[in-house]
Motif scaffolding. Sequence first.
Motif, PDB file in Angstrom:
ATOM      1  N   ALA A 176      -7.315  -0.380  14.245  1.00 26.16           N
ATOM      2  CA  ALA A 176      -8.418  -0.233  13.295  1.00 26.16           C
ATOM      3  C   ALA A 176      -9.231  -1.512  13.247  1.00 26.16           C
ATOM      4  O   ALA A 176      -9.251  -2.220  12.245  1.00 26.16           O
TER       5      ALA A 176
ATOM      6  N   THR B  13      -0.350   9.384  13.165  1.00 30.18           N
ATOM      7  CA  THR B  13      -0.088   7.951  13.078  1.00 30.18           C
ATOM      8  C   THR B  13      -1.303   7.248  12.522  1.00 30.18           C
ATOM      9  O   THR B  13      -2.436   7.587  12.857  1.00 30.18           O
ATOM     10  N   GLY B  14      -1.064   6.285  11.676  1.00 33.44           N
ATOM     11  CA  GLY B  14      -2.178   5.529  11.098  1.00 33.44           C
ATOM     12  C   GLY B  14      -2.882   4.686  12.134  1.00 33.44           C
ATOM     13  O   GLY B  14      -4.070   4.441  12.048  1.00 33.44           O
ATOM     14  N   GLY B  15      -2.139   4.254  13.130  1.00 32.71           N
ATOM     15  CA  GLY B  15      -2.732   3.468  14.209  1.00 32.71           C
ATOM     16  C   GLY B  15      -3.430   2.229  13.700  1.00 32.71           C
ATOM     17  O   GLY B  15      -4.482   1.852  14.200  1.00 32.71           O
ATOM     18  N   SER B  16      -2.851   1.564  12.697  1.00 28.48           N
ATOM     19  CA  SER B  16      -3.562   0.470  12.043  1.00 28.48           C
ATOM     20  C   SER B  16      -3.851  -0.669  13.023  1.00 28.48           C
ATOM     21  O   SER B  16      -4.816  -1.380  12.876  1.00 28.48           O
TER      22      SER B  16
ATOM     23  N   ALA C 182       1.615   6.754   3.541  1.00 26.87           N
ATOM     24  CA  ALA C 182       0.595   7.779   3.783  1.00 26.87           C
ATOM     25  C   ALA C 182       1.238   9.161   3.839  1.00 26.87           C
ATOM     26  O   ALA C 182       2.081   9.404   4.695  1.00 26.87           O
ATOM     27  N   PRO C 183       0.848  10.067   2.939  1.00 26.38           N
ATOM     28  CA  PRO C 183       1.463  11.386   2.905  1.00 26.38           C
ATOM     29  C   PRO C 183       0.756  12.384   3.817  1.00 26.38           C
ATOM     30  O   PRO C 183       0.626  13.537   3.485  1.00 26.38           O
ATOM     31  N   VAL C 184       0.245  11.926   4.935  1.00 24.50           N
ATOM     32  CA  VAL C 184      -0.496  12.801   5.845  1.00 24.50           C
ATOM     33  C   VAL C 184       0.087  12.646   7.249  1.00 24.50           C
ATOM     34  O   VAL C 184       0.458  11.540   7.658  1.00 24.50           O
ATOM     35  N   ALA C 185       0.129  13.751   7.951  1.00 19.98           N
ATOM     36  CA  ALA C 185       0.687  13.716   9.301  1.00 19.98           C
ATOM     37  C   ALA C 185      -0.177  12.877  10.235  1.00 19.98           C
ATOM     38  O   ALA C 185      -1.359  12.682  10.002  1.00 19.98           O
TER      39      ALA C 185
ATOM     40  N   THR D  84       0.861  -1.184   0.000  1.00 18.11           N
ATOM     41  CA  THR D  84       0.000   0.000   0.000  1.00 18.11           C
ATOM     42  C   THR D  84       0.898   1.233   0.000  1.00 18.11           C
ATOM     43  O   THR D  84       2.026   1.180   0.458  1.00 18.11           O
ATOM     44  N   PRO D  85       0.402   2.376  -0.513  1.00 13.85           N
ATOM     45  CA  PRO D  85       1.246   3.556  -0.611  1.00 13.85           C
ATOM     46  C   PRO D  85       1.547   4.123   0.765  1.00 13.85           C
ATOM     47  O   PRO D  85       0.735   4.032   1.677  1.00 13.85           O
TER      48      PRO D  85
END
Lengths: 415, 415
Positions: free
Chosen positions: B30, B24-27, B19-22, B16-17
């Motif tokens: 999820a 934490t994804g916290g996957s 993430a270009p966003v500030a 997956t790409p």
Amino acid sequence: MSDLDLSSSAISLPDTPAAPVAGTGGSAQATARDAVRALRSSQIREVANAGFGVADVLPFWFGESDRVTPAFIREAATGALARGETFYTHNLGIAPLREALARYVSDLHGATPIESVAVTSAGVNALMLAAQLVVGAGDRVVAVTPLWPNLVEIPKILGASVETVALGYGERGWTLDLEGLLKALTPDTKLLMINSPNNPTGWVMTRDEQRAVLAHCRRHGIWIVADEVYERLYYGAAGERTAPSFLDLASRDERLICVNSFSKAWLMTGWRLGWMVAPRALMDDLGKLVEYNTSCAPSFVQQAGVVAVEQGEAFTRSLVADLRVSRDHLAAALAGLPGVDVKVPHGAMYLFFKLEGAQQSLDLCKALVREAGLGLAPGSAFGSRGEGFVRWCYACDPARLDAGVERLSRYLASR
Amino acid sequence: MSDLDLSSSAISLPDTPAAPVAGTGGSAQATARDAVRALRSSQIREVANAGFGVADVLPFWFGESDRVTPAFIREAATGALARGETFYTHNLGIAPLREALARYVSDLHGATPIESVAVTSAGVNALMLAAQLVVGAGDRVVAVTPLWPNLVEIPKILGASVETVALGYGERGWTLDLEGLLKALTPDTKLLMINSPNNPTGWVMTRDEQRAVLAHCRRHGIWIVADEVYERLYYGAAGERTAPSFLDLASRDERLICVNSFSKAWLMTGWRLGWMVAPRALMDDLGKLVEYNTSCAPSFVQQAGVVAVEQGEAFTRSLVADLRVSRDHLAAALAGLPGVDVKVPHGAMYLFFKLEGAQQSLDLCKALVREAGLGLAPGSAFGSRGEGFVRWCYACDPARLDAGVERLSRYLASR
């Protein structure tokens, strides 16, 4: 995605048999629970009912093109039926459709594995499943309005409370109050439900707004359910195939569920086929929920979906070009009418315009259908923020739009 | 009604790409909410997965015939597609289908007005809608087991608690402990969910039992959701077309929702079409819930439903005659095996039989598929009361059943 909801009207009732069992039937109390009774019913239906008996109505109230699904897609379903594909499928969809969707989404929004994609029984069914996945009784949900009512009402069925944040309206049309939205997304918020391109306004969230909202939701662990069913109905710069999507920014395994549908880009409203892109960690639980909601989408409908995704690109592009022409045609015609304030949005298939005298848009729309034979959707159907506006679906040819504008013009002149 | 739930198995994942966003994804967090994670997943799927890679499996684990939907029904859908019936329909179903169903139900169970009938996107979807209509967080629901898991799990999605009452098993096969059920139906109970003819046991509730339960539920204002999708798969006296139904006893406007499906009587599992008979006072609220769940069943699927109901009676009768032959054939063959205790039930399309060594039926069924190429459903898939049993769907021709029995026989001899 349906707001077509015409009553079958009065039908005479045979008597029901006398109950041969002891005890009182208590029929007066046989009602739904309070949370369900409190759900909004369709104001579009109310308007349509007001037109019952009017012989000649031009309806622009539904979110649906007047064109039939393309023949090559219908033939795919017919072929599957002839081959005898009439059995249950995997809860998450047949493998060829999940694979085709993974390629399609990857092409539009970056690498998306098959395991992140699930087939659903309509876009609205994907919204219901997404809500079931993440919200329960007492949870706080935020939605941006004006909005197709389903996003606001679905969480309430599960006992959640929904707070709405209103778009602004001004010279540039509908715009997001980003500060206001971030403020409403308090740390105890469980879920943001957001629809862009938006029904009814046509508002399209910008990349920067998506970036800010995603960062904020990450910080507080807030889920985003993005209803992106109108993403292909986007009138951007030449070569832009789709509206900005949260999928362009997010990783595939964070708290984002993107909901989509075959209804709009391939004119498949009556097929009830949709999909979602969601974290792989949700998929086992999603499979259970699909089992307990519809079990799967019909097998031959899914086969038609494969053909739509794999062979429908040229069709979708030509459809969007036609819609752009219809949008501009209708906007120009409406702009010439007195008391109309219309802005041209960049997405979806509606003009949601201000109309003098529409401060009670439900009453106005009832009068329009009764007195002018013109079927529009009242702005109040999309929440109180929509009051004063009416929605016109322009997914038809310009001649039909002209006939509608002529009726509106005569009505405005006569009052 | 599906318990077909085969995994699409391992598929390689593209990256997956980033993430270009500030933020934490916290996957890792999820995940679905606890109530959803706690829902049961299909043990039949577990068994099927255990057989992954086994070349030659004879599957009898699904609740589905091996025959394709009759051609005259498939052709009705094809015709509707050719005519361009690809648009949204009324939330409660197209008028011709509601009318056809009202006539059909009236003929079987006494006068039933059109306004009491609603079309749904599968029988299981009708169960979900019925639950949404009447139960919310904290409500108490009672169900009779062994039971197809969906009836027990659906109320939990809405935050309700479910208590189960076990059928007895003895010389006469599966029987209801009526006293025990009435005792469990305390005055604070909101809903009884009951399935007769029953999946998996084939148990059929008697008229007298229905009468007693209905009187008790009336007294305490308890809703009944009766899953009667197997009503036509009933092997009663000559001339009896259907199993006893709550509809035979109740008025149409009391607290009873009867759920049915096109899957079993017309072999339309993959079509996802069902209906419910419910009090007219619920119908406006039901329309809202349908809108928010799937909006409607596909239009051309509903047209096929009209033809099934109006022209399918001879087909259904012949199907039931065939099923009776298959049932008796399988029961006789199984009765000859050591360690098998099989009773012949009067309904549905399963033999749910006791098998020596099936005290851990999930493990046994995994071994059966791996070592004998025989696909059966473990009794524990239907609740703890089903432990020690296995379910065999006999909806296929006797030769195929013989091949399965031969495999079971060899397995039992070898262990």
